[in-house]
Design a protein around this motif. Structure first.
Motif, mmCIF file in Angstrom:
data_model
loop_
_atom_site.group_PDB
_atom_site.id
_atom_site.type_symbol
_atom_site.label_atom_id
_atom_site.label_comp_id
_atom_site.label_asym_id
_atom_site.label_seq_id
_atom_site.Cartn_x
_atom_site.Cartn_y
_atom_site.Cartn_z
ATOM 1 N N VAL A 191 0.728 -1.132 0.017
ATOM 2 C CA VAL A 191 0.109 0.072 0.267
ATOM 3 C C VAL A 191 0.730 1.297 -0.051
ATOM 4 N N VAL A 192 2.055 1.174 0.120
ATOM 5 C CA VAL A 192 3.102 2.567 -0.080
ATOM 6 C C VAL A 192 4.134 2.281 -1.076
ATOM 7 N N ALA A 193 4.333 3.298 -1.501
ATOM 8 C CA ALA A 193 5.457 3.441 -2.803
ATOM 9 C C ALA A 193 7.017 3.681 -2.418
ATOM 10 N N VAL A 194 7.177 3.450 -1.140
ATOM 11 C CA VAL A 194 8.577 3.819 -0.626
ATOM 12 C C VAL A 194 9.061 2.227 -0.092
ATOM 13 N N PRO A 195 10.271 2.109 0.034
ATOM 14 C CA PRO A 195 10.978 1.025 0.473
ATOM 15 C C PRO A 195 10.401 0.730 2.096
ATOM 16 N N VAL A 196 10.233 -0.766 2.391
ATOM 17 C CA VAL A 196 9.739 -0.998 3.639
ATOM 18 C C VAL A 196 10.884 -2.287 3.955
ATOM 19 N N TYR A 197 11.179 -1.857 5.387
ATOM 20 C CA TYR A 197 12.206 -2.601 6.044
ATOM 21 C C TYR A 197 11.441 -3.569 6.758
ATOM 22 N N ALA A 198 11.759 -5.059 6.946
ATOM 23 C CA ALA A 198 11.405 -5.947 7.953
ATOM 24 C C ALA A 198 12.158 -5.973 9.242
ATOM 25 N N ARG A 210 13.530 -17.108 6.339
ATOM 26 C CA ARG A 210 12.089 -17.338 6.461
ATOM 27 C C ARG A 210 11.417 -15.914 6.154
ATOM 28 N N CYS A 211 11.999 -14.997 6.919
ATOM 29 C CA CYS A 211 11.362 -13.693 6.654
ATOM 30 C C CYS A 211 11.212 -13.045 5.420
ATOM 31 N N ARG A 212 12.330 -13.345 4.657
ATOM 32 C CA ARG A 212 12.269 -12.750 3.221
ATOM 33 C C ARG A 212 11.182 -13.553 2.569
ATOM 34 N N GLU A 213 11.241 -14.637 2.780
ATOM 35 C CA GLU A 213 9.877 -15.420 1.894
ATOM 36 C C GLU A 213 8.637 -15.106 2.342
ATOM 37 N N VAL A 214 8.297 -14.866 3.597
ATOM 38 C CA VAL A 214 6.968 -14.592 4.026
ATOM 39 C C VAL A 214 6.920 -13.114 3.872
ATOM 40 N N SER A 215 7.797 -11.999 3.988
ATOM 41 C CA SER A 215 7.482 -10.553 3.838
ATOM 42 C C SER A 215 7.735 -10.200 2.533
ATOM 43 N N GLY A 216 8.613 -10.774 1.714
ATOM 44 C CA GLY A 216 8.889 -10.437 0.513
ATOM 45 C C GLY A 216 10.049 -9.020 0.617
ATOM 46 N N ALA A 217 10.148 -8.867 1.709
ATOM 47 C CA ALA A 217 11.235 -7.592 1.954
ATOM 48 C C ALA A 217 12.474 -7.887 2.003
ATOM 49 N N GLU A 218 13.390 -7.104 0.820
ATOM 50 C CA GLU A 218 14.791 -7.252 0.793
ATOM 51 C C GLU A 218 15.570 -6.674 1.816
ATOM 52 N N ASP A 219 15.335 -5.482 2.448
ATOM 53 C CA ASP A 219 15.703 -4.747 3.211
ATOM 54 C C ASP A 219 15.305 -5.337 4.843
ATOM 55 N N ILE A 220 16.386 -5.275 5.550
ATOM 56 C CA ILE A 220 15.876 -5.677 7.122
ATOM 57 C C ILE A 220 16.602 -4.558 8.147
ATOM 58 N N MET A 221 16.119 -4.663 9.258
ATOM 59 C CA MET A 221 16.752 -3.937 10.412
ATOM 60 C C MET A 221 16.905 -4.970 11.363
ATOM 61 N N LEU A 222 18.078 -4.927 12.120
ATOM 62 C CA LEU A 222 18.471 -6.262 13.014
ATOM 63 C C LEU A 222 18.590 -5.376 14.530
ATOM 64 N N GLY A 223 17.836 -5.974 15.323
ATOM 65 C CA GLY A 223 18.019 -5.624 16.670
ATOM 66 C C GLY A 223 18.843 -6.451 17.486
ATOM 67 N N ARG A 224 17.909 -7.097 18.503
ATOM 68 C CA ARG A 224 18.386 -8.004 19.555
ATOM 69 C C ARG A 224 19.113 -9.115 18.782
ATOM 70 N N GLY A 225 18.937 -9.538 17.538
ATOM 71 C CA GLY A 225 19.664 -10.647 17.122
ATOM 72 C C GLY A 225 21.072 -10.351 16.792
#
Length: 329
Positions: A191-198, A210-225
């Motif tokens: 629903v948005v035309a800007v990049p979305v990070y998982a 698994r996250c990429r398969e489910v979300s389709g997101a190429e970009d990610i943000m990592l925290g506790r991991g």
């Protein structure tokens, strides 16, 4: 593909940003949130939480650092965002994801997801105040109690001028309990035309896949991991390139742990520095059995000189002298 280090209040300060970004694989990181309420903050306040402003807004490794603001007053946020840019912020990030009760009670963080119109107003004001060449980005959760309004919130942010949106795939009510609902990241991107990070529950290369398969997101943000496994970003970047990278060993981690401690000794009062080390060690226990042993040995230790010895640090006499001087003063 972009991999970002999450802003984790009270944990990922400039010391841990420096150490983790030197491991590699991180494209950009974000400061702990700078709380904005009813006034223009002094430069000293920005520099306290974003000391990288004094080094071209980059960590020692050259990784760009964004300045994150948290608040609910559109005009005040806009004024502080503009000032942060004057001080050298390369990107302004807005926090709509913090789940802390004290923050939410003061109308900051995830509680604002109940008011998509306010999200839009904040983005519009900040975007107008910030120079056009400096991006404004946002981090959100799926909602406060439920994800029913997530798409409206994402639209409000994007329509207001957000250049990117990081989606922590849980509601405020979910806290940090698994699972992360990665499928909602895909819905937001629709629903948005800007990049979305998982963001959320990525602890390993397998989780990222698994996250990429489910979300389709190429970009990610990592925290506790990433805090728990300092080379996770590097491992994911290698996997994305079709390469296998051996995990960082406990022996390889030792110089980083010592460097973290020595920086904490320099920058944090002796009574508080041990707590910061224990905080990181507690996170490392998830990935390293040896961290559990060290944490047990340090758990009740607050004498900095004895911690030096346990970590194998040398040439710390200068710290002892500084501490004695501080006690006299």
């Amino acid at each position: 593909m972009q991999i970002a280090l999450a802003p984790m209040e009270g944990l990922v300060d400039e010391i841990l940003r420096d150490v983790l970004t030197r491991v590699g694989g991180i494209d950009w990181c974000v400061t702990e949130f700078i709380r904005v309420s009813d006034r223009l903050l002094p430069a000293s306040h920005f520099r306290k939480l974003a000391p990288e402003l004094g080094s071209a807004s980059r960590t020692r490794s050259g990784t760009p650092v964004r300045v994150q603001l948290l608040g609910s007053d559109p005009q005040c946020l806009a004024e502080n965002a503009a000032y942060a840019c004057e001080l050298g912020a390369p990107v302004i990030d807005l926090n709509f994801g913090c789940p802390a009760k004290t923050v939410n009670k003061s109308r900051g963080g995830a509680v604002l997801l109940k008011e998509p119109e306010l999200l839009h107003a904040i983005l519009c004001e900040v975007r107008r105040a910030v120079p056009c060449e400096i991006p404004v980005t946002a981090k959100m959760r799926l909602g406060f109690d439920s994800p029913d309004g997530a798409l409206d919130c994402a639209r409000a942010l994007a329509d207001g001028g957000a250049a990117q949106i990081v989606v922590h795939a849980r509601t405020k009510a979910d806290g940090y309990k698994p699972p992360a609902h990665w499928e909602w990241v895909a819905r937001v991107q629709d629903v948005v035309a800007v990049p979305v990070y998982a963001n959320g529950e990525i602890w390993s290369v397998e989780d990222w896949q698994r996250c990429r398969e489910v979300s389709g997101a190429e970009d990610i943000m990592l925290g506790r991991g990433l805090v728990s496994r300092p080379d996770l970003a590097r491992q994911i970047a290698a996997a994305r390139a079709g390469q296998a990278l051996a995990p960082m060993s406990w022996e390889e981690l030792q110089p980083l742990l010592r460097d973290f401690w020595l920086q904490a000794r320099r920058k944090i009062a002796p009574r508080y520095a041990p707590g910061r080390l224990k905080q990181w060690l507690a996170m490392l226990t998830r990935s390293y059995p040896q961290a559990t042993e060290l944490f047990t040995a340090l758990r009740r230790e607050n004498d900095c000189a004895r911690i030096d010895a346990l970590l194998g640090c040398v040439n710390t006499s200068a710290f002892a002298l500084e501490e004695r001087c501080a006690e006299v003063l």
